[in-house]
Motif scaffolding. Structure first.
Motif, PDB file in Angstrom:
ATOM      1  N   UNK A   1      -5.872  10.835   1.811  1.00 47.23           N
ATOM      2  CA  UNK A   1      -6.914  11.189   0.843  1.00 47.23           C
ATOM      3  C   UNK A   1      -7.035  10.167  -0.282  1.00 47.23           C
ATOM      4  N   UNK A   2      -6.003   9.322  -0.405  1.00 48.97           N
ATOM      5  CA  UNK A   2      -5.972   8.376  -1.519  1.00 48.97           C
ATOM      6  C   UNK A   2      -5.058   7.199  -1.150  1.00 48.97           C
ATOM      7  N   UNK A   3      -5.436   6.006  -1.572  1.00 47.90           N
ATOM      8  CA  UNK A   3      -4.598   4.831  -1.318  1.00 47.90           C
ATOM      9  C   UNK A   3      -4.410   4.106  -2.642  1.00 47.90           C
ATOM     10  N   UNK A   4      -3.165   3.807  -2.990  1.00 48.12           N
ATOM     11  CA  UNK A   4      -2.930   3.017  -4.208  1.00 48.12           C
ATOM     12  C   UNK A   4      -1.992   1.860  -3.947  1.00 48.12           C
ATOM     13  N   UNK A   5      -1.945   0.945  -4.873  1.00 50.82           N
ATOM     14  CA  UNK A   5      -1.223  -0.313  -4.690  1.00 50.82           C
ATOM     15  C   UNK A   5       0.222  -0.217  -5.176  1.00 50.82           C
ATOM     16  N   UNK A   6       1.115  -0.979  -4.493  1.00 57.46           N
ATOM     17  CA  UNK A   6       2.456  -1.211  -5.035  1.00 57.46           C
ATOM     18  C   UNK A   6       2.689  -2.725  -5.188  1.00 57.46           C
ATOM     19  N   UNK A   7       1.568  -3.465  -5.298  1.00 55.71           N
ATOM     20  CA  UNK A   7       1.686  -4.901  -5.539  1.00 55.71           C
ATOM     21  C   UNK A   7       2.276  -5.143  -6.917  1.00 55.71           C
ATOM     22  N   UNK A   8       3.127  -6.141  -7.015  1.00 58.34           N
ATOM     23  CA  UNK A   8       3.761  -6.450  -8.290  1.00 58.34           C
ATOM     24  C   UNK A   8       2.704  -6.675  -9.368  1.00 58.34           C
TER      25      UNK A   8
ATOM     26  N   UNK B   1       0.805  -1.212   0.000  1.00 55.40           N
ATOM     27  CA  UNK B   1       0.000   0.000   0.000  1.00 55.40           C
ATOM     28  C   UNK B   1       0.843   1.269   0.000  1.00 55.40           C
ATOM     29  N   UNK B   2       0.273   2.281  -0.660  1.00 54.21           N
ATOM     30  CA  UNK B   2       0.810   3.642  -0.595  1.00 54.21           C
ATOM     31  C   UNK B   2      -0.335   4.568  -0.172  1.00 54.21           C
ATOM     32  N   UNK B   3      -0.065   5.380   0.828  1.00 48.97           N
ATOM     33  CA  UNK B   3      -1.078   6.297   1.374  1.00 48.97           C
ATOM     34  C   UNK B   3      -0.652   7.727   1.061  1.00 48.97           C
ATOM     35  N   UNK B   4      -1.551   8.446   0.449  1.00 48.28           N
ATOM     36  CA  UNK B   4      -1.211   9.780  -0.036  1.00 48.28           C
ATOM     37  C   UNK B   4      -2.165  10.815   0.541  1.00 48.28           C
ATOM     38  N   UNK B   5      -1.641  11.960   0.918  1.00 51.57           N
ATOM     39  CA  UNK B   5      -2.513  13.002   1.452  1.00 51.57           C
ATOM     40  C   UNK B   5      -1.724  14.209   1.900  1.00 51.57           C
ATOM     41  N   UNK B   6      -2.235  14.839   2.954  1.00 50.54           N
ATOM     42  CA  UNK B   6      -1.601  16.069   3.445  1.00 50.54           C
ATOM     43  C   UNK B   6      -1.221  15.888   4.911  1.00 50.54           C
ATOM     44  N   UNK B   7      -0.005  16.307   5.218  1.00 50.81           N
ATOM     45  CA  UNK B   7       0.527  16.055   6.565  1.00 50.81           C
ATOM     46  C   UNK B   7       1.004  17.336   7.223  1.00 50.81           C
ATOM     47  N   UNK B   8       1.009  17.271   8.547  1.00 53.58           N
ATOM     48  CA  UNK B   8       1.570  18.360   9.347  1.00 53.58           C
ATOM     49  C   UNK B   8       2.356  17.738  10.489  1.00 53.58           C
TER      50      UNK B   8
END
Lengths: 161, 138
Positions: free
Chosen positions: A146-153, A83-90
Motif C-alpha cells: 500500500x506504500x513504498x518508502x526509501x531507506x537510501x542514506x 526500498x521498504x514496502x508496507x501493507x497488509x499480508x496473509x
C-alpha cells in the motif's frame, strides 16, 4: 494505488536470480515487533510481494492476529535498491479454500505457482552452513503493498509511492 | 533472562542493522541504522540521523520494543534476531537509540529457527554458536 516498478520487480527476486535478500517485519497485535531475513521472494501483478512460508514461527503467529507487514531490502543495501514496502499480508497456507481472495489474488493461483518453491528455485547460492537441510513449505505469504518508502542514506522515510 | 552477546554477534552488529518498531496497535516501522555507537554484553547503541529516526519516532514514543537484525551480508551470515526496549537521547544532530536487550533468537532456516539463545547459559551459547559459525564481517 501502488505500482511496483520493473526495477523493484527485478530486485524482489531470489538472490540466485539477481534479486536481493529481504527482511520481513511484522508485529503482534499488541505491538511486539519481529524481523527475520528471507531468501524466497517474488512479485505478482503490480502490487503483491510473495515470501515462502518455510520456517516461519513468530512471523506466522503475528500475521494470524495482525496483517500489518513490511518487507525491506537487506542485501545488497546501498545499491539503488533502497526500498521498504508496507501493507497488509496473509499467509496462504495449504488447506485454505482455493478461491479464498486477498486483495484480488486467490489461494489457488498463488500455491499453484509458488507452492513448491524449493523445487522451483533451489537455494543453490545459499552457503551450506546456512541453508536448511530439508524444505518444509507450509504456504506463501502475500503482501498487498500500500506504500513504498526509501531507506537510501540521507532520504530514509521519504515516500516513493 | 540475561542476554550476553558473543564476540561474533558484537562484530556483526557493528556493520549496521535493520530496526523494526511497532505502534501500540501493531503497525510496524522499519528503519536502517548505519552507525552503531557502542556494543556491550546486553546493550547496543545506534547513532541515528534525523531521517533514520523520523521513521520510528512516533511508534517508539508509545512503545519501546525494538527488534533488529544485521544489515547487508549479515542477513545471510548473522542468523540472529535481537529484541529489547529502547530509549532515545539526542546529542547534537544525532539521535542515540539505546536498546537494552532481553531476547535473542537464532534465525537460521531449519531446526534451529526460533531457538531462544538468551535462555542458554552464556558459555553454552558461545560453544553452540562456535559449532555453527566462526566467520566475522569483512
Amino acid at each position: 494505488m501502488v505500482k511496483l516498478t520493473n526495477e523493484m520487480k527485478e530486485g524482489l527476486r531470489v538472490p540466485g536470480k539477481g534479486g536481493s535478500l529481504v527482511y520481513l517485519a511484522t508485529s503482534s497485535a499488541d505491538g511486539k515487533p519481529n524481523i527475520a531475513a528471507m531468501r524466497y521472494v517474488d512479485t505478482y501483478k503490480d502490487d503483491k510481494i510473495l515470501i515462502s512460508d518455510m520456517f516461519l514461527l513468530k512471523t506466522k503467529t503475528n500475521l494470524k492476529e495482525n496483517p500489518e507487514c513490511i518487507i525491506a531490502i537487506c542485501h545488497p543495501l546501498d545499491s539503488g535498491r533502497d526500498w521498504v514496502f508496507k501493507g497488509k499480508a496473509i499467509d496462504f497456507e495449504y488447506g485454505f479454500p482455493p478461491d479464498f481472495d486477498w486483495y484480488g489474488v486467490t489461494t489457488k493461483e498463488i500455491l499453484d505457482e509458488w507452492g513448491d518453491w524449493h523445487q522451483k528455485e533451489p537455494p543453490d547460492e545459499v552457503p551450506p552452513d546456512v541453508v536448511y537441510s530439508v524444505p518444509a513449505q507450509r504456504g506463501v505469504v502475500v503482501l498487498h503493498v500500500e506504500e513504498i518508502y526509501s531507506i537510501e542514506k540521507g532520504k530514509v522515510g521519504e515516500k516513493l509511492q | 533472562m540475561t542476554v550476553k552477546l558473543t564476540d561474533r554477534m558484537k562484530s556483526w552488529v557493528k556493520i549496521g542493522c535493520h530496526l523494526n518498531v511497532a505502534s501500540k496497535s501493531g503497525v510496524p516501522f522499519v528503519t536502517v541504522a548505519r552507525n552503531v555507537k557502542s556494543v556491550s554484553d546486553d546493550e547496543v547503541v545506534f547513532a541515528l540521523s534525523r531521517d533514520e529516526y523520523s521513521v520510528i519516532e512516533s511508534a517508539l514514543s508509545e512503545n519501546p520494543w525494538v527488534a533488529f537484525g544485521v544489515s547487508r551480508a549479515g542477513g545471510i551470515r548473522a542468523c540472529y534476531q535481537f529484541k529489547g526496549k529502547g530509549t532515545v537521547n539526542k546529542e547534537g544532530d544525532i539521535y542515540n537509540l539505546t536498546v537494552k536487550l532481553s531476547e535473542l533468537y537464532c534465525t537460521k532456516p531449519g531446526c534451529y529457527a526460533g531457538t531462544r539463545l538468551d535462555l542458554k547459559p552464556a558459555q553454552e551459547c558461545e560453544e553452540w554458536e562456535h559449532g555453527l559459525w566462526t566467520d566475522l564481517p569483512k
